[in-house]
Scaffold this motif. Sequence first.
Motif, short mmCIF file in Angstrom:
data_model
loop_
_atom_site.label_atom_id
_atom_site.label_comp_id
_atom_site.label_asym_id
_atom_site.label_seq_id
_atom_site.Cartn_x
_atom_site.Cartn_y
_atom_site.Cartn_z
N THR A 171 48.42 41.58 38.24
CA THR A 171 46.99 41.85 38.44
C THR A 171 46.75 42.48 39.80
O THR A 171 45.99 43.45 39.93
CB THR A 171 46.18 40.55 38.31
N ALA A 172 47.40 41.95 40.82
CA ALA A 172 47.20 42.46 42.18
C ALA A 172 47.56 43.94 42.28
O ALA A 172 46.85 44.72 42.92
CB ALA A 172 48.04 41.65 43.17
N TYR A 173 48.66 44.34 41.63
CA TYR A 173 49.08 45.73 41.70
C TYR A 173 48.14 46.67 40.93
O TYR A 173 48.13 47.87 41.18
CB TYR A 173 50.52 45.88 41.18
N ARG A 174 47.33 46.14 40.05
CA ARG A 174 46.32 46.97 39.40
C ARG A 174 45.23 47.38 40.38
O ARG A 174 44.64 48.45 40.26
CB ARG A 174 45.71 46.21 38.21
N SER A 217 33.27 43.81 35.53
CA SER A 217 33.24 44.31 36.90
C SER A 217 33.02 43.21 37.93
O SER A 217 33.62 43.23 39.01
CB SER A 217 32.17 45.39 37.05
N ARG A 218 32.16 42.24 37.65
CA ARG A 218 31.90 41.19 38.65
C ARG A 218 33.13 40.34 38.91
O ARG A 218 33.46 40.02 40.05
CB ARG A 218 30.73 40.31 38.19
N GLN A 219 33.82 39.97 37.85
CA GLN A 219 35.04 39.18 38.00
C GLN A 219 36.09 40.00 38.75
O GLN A 219 36.80 39.48 39.64
CB GLN A 219 35.59 38.77 36.64
N LYS A 220 36.19 41.27 38.43
CA LYS A 220 37.17 42.12 39.10
C LYS A 220 36.83 42.33 40.57
O LYS A 220 37.72 42.37 41.42
CB LYS A 220 37.28 43.46 38.37
N GLN A 221 35.56 42.42 40.88
CA GLN A 221 35.16 42.54 42.28
C GLN A 221 35.51 41.28 43.06
O GLN A 221 35.92 41.35 44.22
CB GLN A 221 33.65 42.83 42.37
N ARG A 222 35.35 40.13 42.41
CA ARG A 222 35.72 38.87 43.07
C ARG A 222 37.23 38.79 43.29
O ARG A 222 37.69 38.34 44.34
CB ARG A 222 35.24 37.67 42.23
#
Length: 202
Positions: A51-54, A11-16
Amino acid sequence: MSTAYEETGRSRQKQRTRAALVAAARQLVAEGGRPPTVAEAAEAAAVSRTTAYRYFPTQHALLVAAHPEIETTSMLPAEVGSDPETRIEAAVRSFMAMVVDTEEQQRTMLRLSLQRDAASRELPLRQGRAIGWFTEALDPLADRLGADGVRRLAVAIRAVCGVEALVWLTDIAGLSREQAVEQMAWSAVALVRRANDQPHAL
């Protein structure tokens, strides 16, 4: 119930990553004055398109996330007091400071909000956030005007300020941004004064 992609796994990496895409979209709007695509934001953020479209499956979703008003909860400074004229002037000036500071984003969102489709109705400009901020500023008048009167007054004040009024006052009337904000603050205070003097007119 579905779970947002960035809330699963790392979650932290995804939030960044999400924050980087939002920051890139805001920067592209500020530089170019037009709505960036998800692919353009991905390139600017050094994130793969897949990744961006996710995170943002559509340009609309990206632009809503990039709009600066989303996390703002109040336009009143601390210890503003209870005088309704002082409160509404402070709220309008704070609101307009944010609008002017993010003008290109605001103009982009305004253009999108004028589209006649279901997606445009979900945009921040269509959700009436400023009405809530102005209603808070007008709270000292609640006993005198009633809840309906306060809301009508808040709507009237929103009608004379915001990016829509800024566009007209600067692009059409030829005012500077400083003059435009002064005009909006004056109009807001005048409306409050009129409502306070003639509460039954609302």
